[in-house]
Motif scaffolding. Structure first.
Motif, PDB file in Angstrom:
ATOM      1  N   UNK A  31      22.754  34.792  37.764  1.00  0.00           N
ATOM      2  CA  UNK A  31      23.478  34.570  39.017  1.00  0.00           C
ATOM      3  C   UNK A  31      24.647  33.620  38.824  1.00  0.00           C
ATOM      4  N   UNK A  32      24.584  32.777  37.802  1.00  0.00           N
ATOM      5  CA  UNK A  32      25.682  31.851  37.517  1.00  0.00           C
ATOM      6  C   UNK A  32      26.800  32.512  36.723  1.00  0.00           C
ATOM      7  N   UNK A  33      26.509  33.644  36.075  1.00  0.00           N
ATOM      8  CA  UNK A  33      27.497  34.249  35.193  1.00  0.00           C
ATOM      9  C   UNK A  33      28.709  34.790  35.946  1.00  0.00           C
ATOM     10  N   UNK A  34      28.606  34.916  37.279  1.00  0.00           N
ATOM     11  CA  UNK A  34      29.783  35.340  38.034  1.00  0.00           C
ATOM     12  C   UNK A  34      30.889  34.291  37.957  1.00  0.00           C
ATOM     13  N   UNK A  35      30.553  33.058  37.528  1.00  0.00           N
ATOM     14  CA  UNK A  35      31.554  32.002  37.437  1.00  0.00           C
ATOM     15  C   UNK A  35      32.271  31.988  36.097  1.00  0.00           C
ATOM     16  N   UNK A  36      31.786  32.741  35.128  1.00  0.00           N
ATOM     17  CA  UNK A  36      32.438  32.716  33.828  1.00  0.00           C
ATOM     18  C   UNK A  36      33.797  33.382  33.917  1.00  0.00           C
ATOM     19  N   UNK A  37      34.733  32.924  33.072  1.00  0.00           N
ATOM     20  CA  UNK A  37      36.090  33.478  33.070  1.00  0.00           C
ATOM     21  C   UNK A  37      36.071  34.857  32.436  1.00  0.00           C
ATOM     22  N   UNK A  38      36.592  35.837  33.168  1.00  0.00           N
ATOM     23  CA  UNK A  38      36.679  37.200  32.658  1.00  0.00           C
ATOM     24  C   UNK A  38      38.095  37.712  32.879  1.00  0.00           C
ATOM     25  N   UNK A  39      38.540  38.583  31.984  1.00  0.00           N
ATOM     26  CA  UNK A  39      39.879  39.153  32.097  1.00  0.00           C
ATOM     27  C   UNK A  39      39.862  40.250  33.162  1.00  0.00           C
ATOM     28  N   UNK A  40      40.637  40.054  34.208  1.00  0.00           N
ATOM     29  CA  UNK A  40      40.656  40.982  35.335  1.00  0.00           C
ATOM     30  C   UNK A  40      42.072  41.528  35.523  1.00  0.00           C
ATOM     31  N   UNK A  41      42.160  42.846  35.691  1.00  0.00           N
ATOM     32  CA  UNK A  41      43.450  43.461  35.977  1.00  0.00           C
ATOM     33  C   UNK A  41      43.932  43.046  37.365  1.00  0.00           C
ATOM     34  N   UNK A  42      45.171  42.599  37.456  1.00  0.00           N
ATOM     35  CA  UNK A  42      45.732  42.200  38.744  1.00  0.00           C
ATOM     36  C   UNK A  42      47.002  42.985  39.021  1.00  0.00           C
ATOM     37  N   UNK A  43      47.234  43.243  40.286  1.00  0.00           N
ATOM     38  CA  UNK A  43      48.407  43.998  40.696  1.00  0.00           C
ATOM     39  C   UNK A  43      48.630  43.835  42.189  1.00  0.00           C
ATOM     40  N   UNK A  44      49.507  44.650  42.768  1.00  0.00           N
ATOM     41  CA  UNK A  44      49.772  44.537  44.208  1.00  0.00           C
ATOM     42  C   UNK A  44      48.566  44.992  45.026  1.00  0.00           C
ATOM     43  N   UNK A  45      48.125  44.155  45.956  1.00  0.00           N
ATOM     44  CA  UNK A  45      46.972  44.459  46.802  1.00  0.00           C
ATOM     45  C   UNK A  45      47.376  44.318  48.262  1.00  0.00           C
ATOM     46  N   UNK A  46      47.114  45.366  49.031  1.00  0.00           N
ATOM     47  CA  UNK A  46      47.341  45.305  50.482  1.00  0.00           C
ATOM     48  C   UNK A  46      46.175  44.539  51.103  1.00  0.00           C
ATOM     49  N   UNK A  47      46.435  43.332  51.551  1.00  0.00           N
ATOM     50  CA  UNK A  47      45.358  42.483  52.054  1.00  0.00           C
ATOM     51  C   UNK A  47      44.749  43.055  53.326  1.00  0.00           C
ATOM     52  N   UNK A  48      45.504  43.839  54.079  1.00  0.00           N
ATOM     53  CA  UNK A  48      44.960  44.423  55.306  1.00  0.00           C
ATOM     54  C   UNK A  48      43.937  45.518  54.997  1.00  0.00           C
ATOM     55  N   UNK A  49      44.154  46.240  53.909  1.00  0.00           N
ATOM     56  CA  UNK A  49      43.152  47.221  53.490  1.00  0.00           C
ATOM     57  C   UNK A  49      41.877  46.524  53.034  1.00  0.00           C
ATOM     58  N   UNK A  50      42.030  45.379  52.372  1.00  0.00           N
ATOM     59  CA  UNK A  50      40.861  44.588  51.967  1.00  0.00           C
ATOM     60  C   UNK A  50      40.082  44.134  53.201  1.00  0.00           C
ATOM     61  N   UNK A  51      40.783  43.569  54.181  1.00  0.00           N
ATOM     62  CA  UNK A  51      40.119  43.054  55.376  1.00  0.00           C
ATOM     63  C   UNK A  51      39.493  44.183  56.198  1.00  0.00           C
TER      64      UNK A  51
END
Length: 373
Positions: free
Chosen positions: A191-211
């Protein structure tokens, strides 16, 4: 009354100097008439210079404000005075806590300079950096647990299983207890491993679609009895981030809001997005100071967060719930920090707001990899 221009002739580019100062500044006459405002004051009072220069200082501060007393004192005694934690809040401006300094103009006896230093944003940034540091401490701890705890536990469990094969009934109960306890500890480490640093792809995100996704998930399950209000700015540009991680952040915040509201038939959660100017922050992975204009807020009308734990809310293992692990908001702070943003909480009874500020996606921004030190 002489105009500001007559004083500028004695000092090179005085208006340009005042205009470059990021704090709101007013030049005010003896009767309270405003002669000059810099661009920061226009933004602070949400009005143009032409409008503000037709007003009186009394029009801009609450009735009975200590600013007016300081103003009179400076004209009477001719030296600078300051007051800290002055409330300039009003229905139009909202909550505004400032430090005020009023100084005489030596060559203009009929004018003073009024400077405001807004404390709210400085406090938010300071708290946000503290939250980020706390989350990063958990990141380090998670890495230690994963490498230094799970491997020995695997050996202990394997040894217990070998002993179990040749043990009598009484001893088998003890070896089974060893296996069960090692499994429990491994689950905690997982349950703690979610805090480890992992390489994540980032790009443009529509925050309204997320919400919108978060709202649908919430209303289909844990928040089906709660009224949602959406106050979105449709012109908001995309966030530079990871959609899955942002869903995790706001689903966590909405779940907390729903639990705070409980079974209140008048329970309400307000989701808000807005474009705010003026926040820049040096973050991991960038030599520049990033602009954080995108504000996303989750507000509930629950009882609020008690004052004694409010400042520790994003620290690991701090929870307002009896059975809570205290890792949810620490993870939220980590993910927002990894996105180069800040998050803070403002809470009072019937109004708790979690606000995240995030950077805008730009075509030249890195769209992959994690933010580095």
């Amino acid at each position: 009354m002489q105009s500001l221009e007559s004083y500028e002739s004695r000092s090179i580019d005085a208006a340009q100097v005042l205009g470059a100062i990021p704090n709101p500044i007013l030049v005010v006459g003896r009767q309270g008439d405003i002669s000059y405002v810099n661009p920061a004051a226009e933004q602070f009072f949400d009005s143009g210079a032409a409008v503000l220069c037709r007003q009186n200082l009394r029009d801009l501060v609450p009735f009975g404000s200590p600013v007016l007393q300081l103003f009179a004192q400076v004209f009477r005694e001719r030296y600078s005075v300051a007051e800290y934690d002055v409330d300039l809040g009003s229905p139009r401006l909202g909550e505004r806590l400032v430090d005020v300094q009023i100084s005489p103009v030596p060559e203009a006896q009929d004018h003073v300079i009024v400077r405001f230093d807004e404390r709210t944003m400085a406090a938010k940034i300071d708290r946000a950096l503290t939250h980020r540091g706390a989350a990063r401490s958990v990141t380090g701890m998670a890495a230690v647990l994963a490498h230094e705890v799970k491997n020995p536990l695997s050996g202990i469990r394997g040894a217990a299983q070998l002993l179990e094969a040749n043990a009598n009934q009484a001893d088998r109960e003890l070896t089974r207890l060893i296996c069960d306890e090692t499994d429990r500890i491994c689950a905690l480490v997982d349950s703690m491993e979610v805090f480890t640093d992992k390489r994540i792809e980032r790009g443009p995100v529509n925050i309204h679609q997320v919400l919108e996704h978060v709202r649908k998930v919430a209303q289909a399950g844990f928040a089906k009895h709660i009224r949602f209000v959406e106050r979105y700015d449709p012109s908001l540009p995309p966030v530079n981030g990871s959609r899955d991680q942002l869903v995790q952040v706001f689903l966590n915040l909405v779940k907390n809001a729903a639990e705070a509201v409980g079974d209140d038939p008048g329970g309400e959660i307000i989701l808000t997005t807005a474009y705010r100017h003026g926040v820049r922050l040096a973050v991991r992975g960038s030599r520049d100071r990033l602009h954080l204009p995108l504000e996303v807020s989750v507000q509930d009308n629950g009882p609020g967060v008690s004052e004694d734990i409010r400042q520790y809310l994003f620290d690991p293992f701090v929870s307002t719930k009896v059975s809570g692990s205290g890792l949810g908001l620490a993870l939220v702070a980590k993910i927002i920090g990894d996105h180069g943003g800040v998050i803070e909480c403002d809470s009072r009874p019937r109004r708790t707001v979690f606000s995240a500020r995030l950077p805008v996606h730009s075509p030249t921004a890195e769209e992959s990899g994690e933010f580095q030190e």
